[in-house]
Enzyme design. Structure first.
Site, PDB file in Angstrom:
ATOM      1  N   ARG A   1     113.791  31.592  53.848  1.00  0.00           N
ATOM      2  CA  ARG A   1     112.141  31.995  52.934  1.00  0.00           C
ATOM      3  C   ARG A   1     112.378  32.790  51.873  1.00  0.00           C
ATOM      4  O   ARG A   1     111.680  32.479  50.836  1.00  0.00           O
ATOM      5  CB  ARG A   1     111.443  32.731  54.305  1.00  0.00           C
ATOM      6  CG  ARG A   1     110.409  33.212  53.686  1.00  0.00           C
ATOM      7  CD  ARG A   1     108.863  33.204  54.838  1.00  0.00           C
ATOM      8  NE  ARG A   1     109.383  33.943  56.231  1.00  0.00           N
ATOM      9  CZ  ARG A   1     109.442  35.190  56.229  1.00  0.00           C
ATOM     10  NH1 ARG A   1     109.523  35.965  55.427  1.00  0.00           N
ATOM     11  NH2 ARG A   1     109.898  35.730  57.308  1.00  0.00           N
TER      12      ARG A   1
ATOM     13  N   TYR B   1      92.305  21.154  36.512  1.00  0.00           N
ATOM     14  CA  TYR B   1      92.434  20.319  38.047  1.00  0.00           C
ATOM     15  C   TYR B   1      91.241  20.691  38.996  1.00  0.00           C
ATOM     16  O   TYR B   1      91.268  22.128  39.230  1.00  0.00           O
ATOM     17  CB  TYR B   1      93.873  20.800  38.395  1.00  0.00           C
ATOM     18  CG  TYR B   1      94.228  20.031  39.538  1.00  0.00           C
ATOM     19  CD1 TYR B   1      93.783  18.770  40.056  1.00  0.00           C
ATOM     20  CD2 TYR B   1      94.504  20.866  40.552  1.00  0.00           C
ATOM     21  CE1 TYR B   1      93.916  18.045  41.258  1.00  0.00           C
ATOM     22  CE2 TYR B   1      94.694  20.242  41.909  1.00  0.00           C
ATOM     23  CZ  TYR B   1      94.483  18.868  42.106  1.00  0.00           C
ATOM     24  OH  TYR B   1      94.813  18.273  43.493  1.00  0.00           O
TER      25      TYR B   1
ATOM     26  N   ASP C   1      98.552  26.911  32.808  1.00  0.00           N
ATOM     27  CA  ASP C   1      99.027  25.811  33.255  1.00  0.00           C
ATOM     28  C   ASP C   1      99.838  24.996  32.484  1.00  0.00           C
ATOM     29  O   ASP C   1      98.896  24.094  31.455  1.00  0.00           O
ATOM     30  CB  ASP C   1      98.152  25.083  34.246  1.00  0.00           C
ATOM     31  CG  ASP C   1      98.762  24.194  35.174  1.00  0.00           C
ATOM     32  OD1 ASP C   1      99.482  23.211  34.770  1.00  0.00           O
ATOM     33  OD2 ASP C   1      97.851  23.831  36.280  1.00  0.00           O
TER      34      ASP C   1
ATOM     35  N   LYS D   1     104.954  16.821  39.338  1.00  0.00           N
ATOM     36  CA  LYS D   1     104.604  16.151  38.261  1.00  0.00           C
ATOM     37  C   LYS D   1     105.748  15.840  37.361  1.00  0.00           C
ATOM     38  O   LYS D   1     106.692  15.347  37.725  1.00  0.00           O
ATOM     39  CB  LYS D   1     103.645  16.608  37.378  1.00  0.00           C
ATOM     40  CG  LYS D   1     102.160  16.907  38.390  1.00  0.00           C
ATOM     41  CD  LYS D   1     101.628  15.672  38.887  1.00  0.00           C
ATOM     42  CE  LYS D   1     100.700  16.043  40.223  1.00  0.00           C
ATOM     43  NZ  LYS D   1     100.083  17.235  40.351  1.00  0.00           N
TER      44      LYS D   1
END
Ligand SMILES: Cc1ncc(COP(=O)(O)O)c(C=O)c1O
Length: 400
Positions: free
Chosen positions: A69, A121, A192, A217
């Site tokens: 983690r 988005y 972004d 992406k």
């Protein structure tokens, strides 16, 4: 001639870290050319430090790793690659772009104000409206391409947030100018960079403080993994984000980290090829009588073209186009055969998306109006197939 270290070109940086780090990695992976997947939750410790004091970091870590983690070698390799591609002080990999974005907003407190662009988005707008606002954060929407953004900043403003080019309207904002405005007011500039990827644009080198990626992406690039990244300029901010990530636990799993590492190896050739296809498709779309508008930041007539030339090394492969009716737009989605009607972008296969019903379904009416998005607009994420096959498919879909 170039010396070693970090002066390599971006094509090389997709594959290799600085020479010293490469040597170290080869030493710890049996010389493995493909960096291995360290599919483990925990790492064995050789003992406890001599100077152990309760509450302190007391375990001696032979490998530098403790628990996946917190960190994992495959993820760490990926984070180093992404940090060098974006020229940041450090990067963090998350289980999705949205996980990266929601973690970033842990930096802010109730009463803080964030000035955000109107074309974002849809999932981000949903996060702001349904989750961040409940925690007391205030959001001010503006059109970053037209409004006087500086006049909206107050002493409560802690950050400005935008995409450029935007998803799906391909609107372009001036990163250097907006970063300067943010900094004059002590605010963080968050960009972004999903649409262009670090191959075509590096916001941190233009003054931004934090870069976000939906790694799902262009970085992963094959429509086979969900991932997200935060990259920051300031090492202290990177450490703060790492603390938050370790504590909240949305870091990217080893296997998915490896998929993204493998995807990035071909980032340069994929971006070039997809852009080449996109330019041909844009040229073809412009000549179709059923197409009333084509939105692509590489169009010399477009508002953002001059800014794109100044701040990016390419225009990318995301194209939005408006048809003459909603019915034709909906019909096109089911008529495509080579192209898939699906909700993602940035991969090897070309995808066609209906933003008002998919990616932007949760965006309020007034924001849709401000960005110009309507029910006749389709978004095309151009892949690396043959351009003429893609054009033939589009012809059947919109003219058939
Ligand atoms: C520009 C942009 N940012 C962020 C995200 C969220 O990323 P993810 O789907 O990986 O959570 C998306 C998703 O489509 C996006 O298009």
């Amino acid at each position: 001639m170039k010396s070693g270290g970090m002066t390599k070109d971006i094509e090389t940086k997709c594959l290799h870290l600085a020479e010293e780090q490469e040597r170290e990695d080869l030493n710890t992976t049996f010389g493995s050319v493909s960096f291995p997947i360290f599919q483990t939750a925990a790492f064995v410790h050789p003992g406890v430090k001599d100077d152990y004091t309760p509450g302190q970091d007391h375990i001696s870590l032979s490998s530098g790793f403790n628990y996946s983690r917190e960190s994992n070698p495959t993820r760490t390799r990926l984070e180093k690659i992404v940090a060098q591609l974006e020229e940041g002080a450090g990067a963090l990999a998350f289980s999705s772009g949205m996980a990266a974005i929601s973690l970033l907003f842990e930096l802010f407190n109730a009463g803080d104000q964030i000035v955000v662009d109107c074309d974002l988005y849809g999932g981000v707008v949903r996060f702001f409206d349904e989750i961040a606002k409940r925690r007391g954060l205030e959001f001010i929407h503006a059109d970053f391409t037209r409004d006087d953004v500086e006049s909206l900043l107050t002493e409560k403003t802690k950050a400005i947030y935008f995409e450029t080019p935007t998803n799906p309207m391909a609107r372009v904002s001036d990163i250097a100018k907006l970063a300067e405005i943010a900094h004059r007011h002590g605010a963080t500039c968050i960009v972004d960079n999903t649409y262009l990827s670090p191959y075509f644009q590096n916001p941190l080198t233009l003054g931004a403080d934090v870069v976000i990626h939906s790694g799902t992406k262009f970085l992963a690039g094959h429509h086979d993994a969900i991932a997200g990244f935060l990259v920051a300029n300031d090492p202290e901010l990177v450490e703060r984000l790492r603390f938050l990530s370790t504590t909240t636990g949305a870091a990217l799993a080893p296997f998915d980290s490896w998929l993204v590492l493998r995807g990035i190896k071909t980032l340069a050739i994929r971006m070039e090829r997809a852009q080449e296809n996109a330019l041909k498709i844009v040229e073809w779309l412009r000549k179709q009588r059923n197409v009333v508008d084509v939105r692509y930041p590489g169009d010399p007539e477009s508002d953002g073209y001059a800014i794109m030339k100044k701040q990016a090394r390419g225009f990318g492969s995301m194209v939005s186009f408006e048809l003459d009716s909603k019915e034709r737009a909906i019909a096109a989605l089911t008529r495509v055969k080579t192209i898939f009607f699906a909700e993602s972008l940035g991969g090897t296969e070309t995808l066609l998306t209906y933003p008002v019903a998919q990616t932007h379904a949760s965006v309020p009416e007034e924001l849709l109006k401000a960005s110009g998005l309507n029910d006749r607009i389709l978004r095309l994420s151009v892949g690396i197939e043959s351009a003429s096959d893609l054009i033939a498919d589009l012809d059947r879909a919109i003219n058939g």
